[in-house]
Design an enzyme around this catalytic site. Structure first.
Site, PDB file in Angstrom:
ATOM      1  N   PRO A   1     -13.165  18.075 -13.201  1.00  0.00           N
ATOM      2  CA  PRO A   1     -14.245  17.894 -14.182  1.00  0.00           C
ATOM      3  C   PRO A   1     -14.031  16.641 -15.036  1.00  0.00           C
ATOM      4  O   PRO A   1     -14.991  15.977 -15.404  1.00  0.00           O
ATOM      5  CB  PRO A   1     -14.171  19.172 -15.023  1.00  0.00           C
ATOM      6  CG  PRO A   1     -13.582  20.200 -14.094  1.00  0.00           C
ATOM      7  CD  PRO A   1     -12.627  19.455 -13.211  1.00  0.00           C
TER       8      PRO A   1
ATOM      9  N   GLN B   1     -48.858  -6.916   7.669  1.00  0.00           N
ATOM     10  CA  GLN B   1     -47.603  -7.665   7.607  1.00  0.00           C
ATOM     11  C   GLN B   1     -46.647  -7.074   6.554  1.00  0.00           C
ATOM     12  O   GLN B   1     -45.423  -7.102   6.732  1.00  0.00           O
ATOM     13  CB  GLN B   1     -47.900  -9.138   7.296  1.00  0.00           C
ATOM     14  CG  GLN B   1     -46.724 -10.034   7.587  1.00  0.00           C
ATOM     15  CD  GLN B   1     -47.031 -11.482   7.260  1.00  0.00           C
ATOM     16  OE1 GLN B   1     -47.460 -11.808   6.159  1.00  0.00           O
ATOM     17  NE2 GLN B   1     -46.824 -12.365   8.209  1.00  0.00           N
TER      18      GLN B   1
ATOM     19  N   SER C   1     -11.034  15.479  -6.927  1.00  0.00           N
ATOM     20  CA  SER C   1     -11.843  15.325  -8.145  1.00  0.00           C
ATOM     21  C   SER C   1     -11.723  16.536  -9.068  1.00  0.00           C
ATOM     22  O   SER C   1     -11.571  17.670  -8.614  1.00  0.00           O
ATOM     23  CB  SER C   1     -13.313  15.125  -7.776  1.00  0.00           C
ATOM     24  OG  SER C   1     -13.432  14.045  -6.899  1.00  0.00           O
TER      25      SER C   1
ATOM     26  N   SER D   1     -19.936   2.883  -5.454  1.00  0.00           N
ATOM     27  CA  SER D   1     -20.131   1.456  -5.121  1.00  0.00           C
ATOM     28  C   SER D   1     -19.349   0.566  -6.079  1.00  0.00           C
ATOM     29  O   SER D   1     -18.809  -0.479  -5.686  1.00  0.00           O
ATOM     30  CB  SER D   1     -21.613   1.097  -5.203  1.00  0.00           C
ATOM     31  OG  SER D   1     -22.293   1.624  -4.099  1.00  0.00           O
TER      32      SER D   1
ATOM     33  N   GLY E   1     -47.903   9.384   0.655  1.00  0.00           N
ATOM     34  CA  GLY E   1     -47.785  10.716   0.045  1.00  0.00           C
ATOM     35  C   GLY E   1     -47.033  11.696   0.915  1.00  0.00           C
ATOM     36  O   GLY E   1     -46.269  12.538   0.413  1.00  0.00           O
TER      37      GLY E   1
ATOM     38  N   GLU F   1     -16.777   9.577  -2.136  1.00  0.00           N
ATOM     39  CA  GLU F   1     -15.734   8.814  -1.412  1.00  0.00           C
ATOM     40  C   GLU F   1     -15.524   7.422  -2.023  1.00  0.00           C
ATOM     41  O   GLU F   1     -15.301   6.434  -1.337  1.00  0.00           O
ATOM     42  CB  GLU F   1     -16.125   8.691   0.072  1.00  0.00           C
ATOM     43  CG  GLU F   1     -14.974   8.359   0.989  1.00  0.00           C
ATOM     44  CD  GLU F   1     -14.405   9.552   1.722  1.00  0.00           C
ATOM     45  OE1 GLU F   1     -14.949  10.675   1.575  1.00  0.00           O
ATOM     46  OE2 GLU F   1     -13.400   9.368   2.406  1.00  0.00           O
TER      47      GLU F   1
END
Ligand SMILES: Cc1cc2nc3c(=O)[nH]c(=O)nc-3n(C[C@H](O)[C@H](O)[C@H](O)COP(=O)(O)OP(=O)(O)OC[C@H]3O[C@@H](n4cnc5c(N)ncnc54)[C@H](O)[C@@H]3O)c2cc1C
Length: 382
Positions: free
Chosen positions: A129, A280, A127, A367, A341, A364
């Site tokens: 910039p 639940q 990679s 998505s 919290g 890597e």
């Protein structure tokens, strides 16, 4: 944790041993490493001594000569203890496997034993910039000059960069040839013209470091070239495909920790006169988290198993990486929610799992890039 049809007894043993190693040896280093944002080098060597930095590397150089499924099981367990430590292991495993496959005998002897033992730390520098997902847009160039190459360029987000003893660098040797003109170089720390320009503090995975690397008139000998001047990109892509499966396993580990923490908390936290796990709404969250984690696990183990059988896995690796990393982001976020919290307070570990998991859909191959890879493998007839 369930067994699967993909495991042999050896896999189960490897998983159990890695789990014990993670609990006993990795866990004690996590707090300091995370707060100082520093890879614990002492621990890294212990990981090497345990054989976990050369799982797929040839035995004659100190590796275990094992398979991708074993690598996944080890990384999953290390990531359960600390996703950031698993992050630092990934370039080490990837560089070791690429040198094992493409390196000359001289390169294997020079690098593999010290990479596998953890004495020499590795980085992968792709990679820049101005170029991440679009690897072909990198600007770094290696110009031939007799028996040498002169490298100029800047790399960014490089995991392990500040500690790296050797960097696997991607650079153009012939820009006019497109992707075929991309080559791989092994550049050692101390090479004149190669420097670490700055560390980049991160939100999560703080037990490993990333930085920017500068190559300014950096001269390397021809022997630094890995796998010839042509095909660097293709070779790297093949290795990255397998690494995506290991990356998915890293997502499983951090998601498992979040699920474990949330389940325990749901059983102990009382609200309205009863443990919140009796509501639940909380039970359904935990059920979805467990189901998604199991599905991610099966996709990941299946992709690793297929690779170990010699089957093509481009689509399956992308599916495993996509699904496991996206589910890890959701599962860790739900675990924070279940903690109320306390989930947002730094002294509760679940916030770390959430911060760590957030990276996994970005690094890597994002998505979006995984979906693109999967779509290319579908016969869309366009
Ligand atoms: C902590 C960390 C560690 C890292 N370690 C390393 C390392 O060791 N070595 C290394 O070389 N790199 C490393 N990276 C870089 C990482 O691989 C890149 O960040 C990643 O590939 C995305 O590239 P980018 O950040 O330039 O985003 P970009 O490519 O600019 O993408 C920005 C957004 O646009 C989307 N996008 C881009 N192209 C498309 C498309 N064709 N279709 C749809 N959407 C698209 C992306 O999915 C993303 O959402 C690391 C990054 C981080 C944050």
């Amino acid at each position: 944790m369930s067994s699967t049809p993909y495991f042999t007894e050896t896999h189960e043993q490897a998983r159990d041993a890695a789990r014990q190693f993670a609990d006993e040896l990795v866990a004690p280093y996590v707090e300091a490493a995370e707060s100082e944002e520093q890879l614990p080098l002492e621990l890294f060597r212990k990981i090497g001594q345990a054989g976990y930095l050369g799982i797929r590397s040839p035995e004659q150089y100190g590796g275990s000569g094992s398979d991708l499924l074993t690598e996944c099981l080890v990384i999953e367990q290390i990531s359960r203890a600390c996703c950031g430590i698993a992050s630092a292991m990934m370039p080490q495993l990837l560089v070791g496997s690429i040198i094992g496959r493409l390196g000359t005998e001289e390169q294997r002897q020079r690098y593999l034993p010290s990479i596998i033992s953890g004495e020499r730390i590795c980085s992968i520098a792709m990679s820049e910039p101005g170029a991440g997902s679009d690897v072909s847009a990198i600007a770094t160039a290696a110009k031939r000059r007799g028996d040498e190459f002169v490298i100029n360029g800047t790399k960014t987000f490089i995991t392990n960069g500040p500690d790296a003893g050797v960097v696997l660098l991607l650079a153009y040797t012939d820009r006019s040839a497109g992707n075929r003109g991309l080559s791989l170089f092994l550049v050692e720390r101390g090479t004149p013209g190669f420097s670490v320009s700055r560390k980049l503090p991160k939100v999560g995975n703080r037990a490993s470091q990333v930085c920017e690397l500068i190559f300014q008139d950096c001269v390397v000998r021809r022997s630094a070239l890995l796998g010839g001047t042509e095909g660097g990109f293709r070779n790297l892509l093949g290795a990255v495909t397998m690494s995506r499966v290991t990356f998915a396993a890293r997502a499983l580990g951090v998601a498992q920790s979040a699920l474990d923490a949330a389940t325990a908390y749901a059983g102990s936290r009382v609200a309205f006169g009863q443990p919140i796990g009796k509501f639940q709404a909380i039970q359904f969250k935990l059920a979805d988290m467990a189901t998604n984690l199991e599905a991610a696990r099966l996709l990941t183990y299946q992709a690793a198993w297929m690779s170990d059988q010699g089957m093509p896995i481009v689509k399956h690796a992308a599916m495993a990486k996509l699904f496991a990393s996206e589910r890890a982001v959701e599962i860790t976020s739900e675990a924070v929610q279940i903690h109320g919290g306390y989930g947002y307070i730094m002294e509760t570990p679940v916030q770390r799992y959430w911060r760590d998991a957030r990276l996994l859909t970005i690094s890597e191959g994002t998505s979006e890039i995984q979906r693109q890879t999967i779509a290319k493998q579908l016969e869309l007839g366009l």
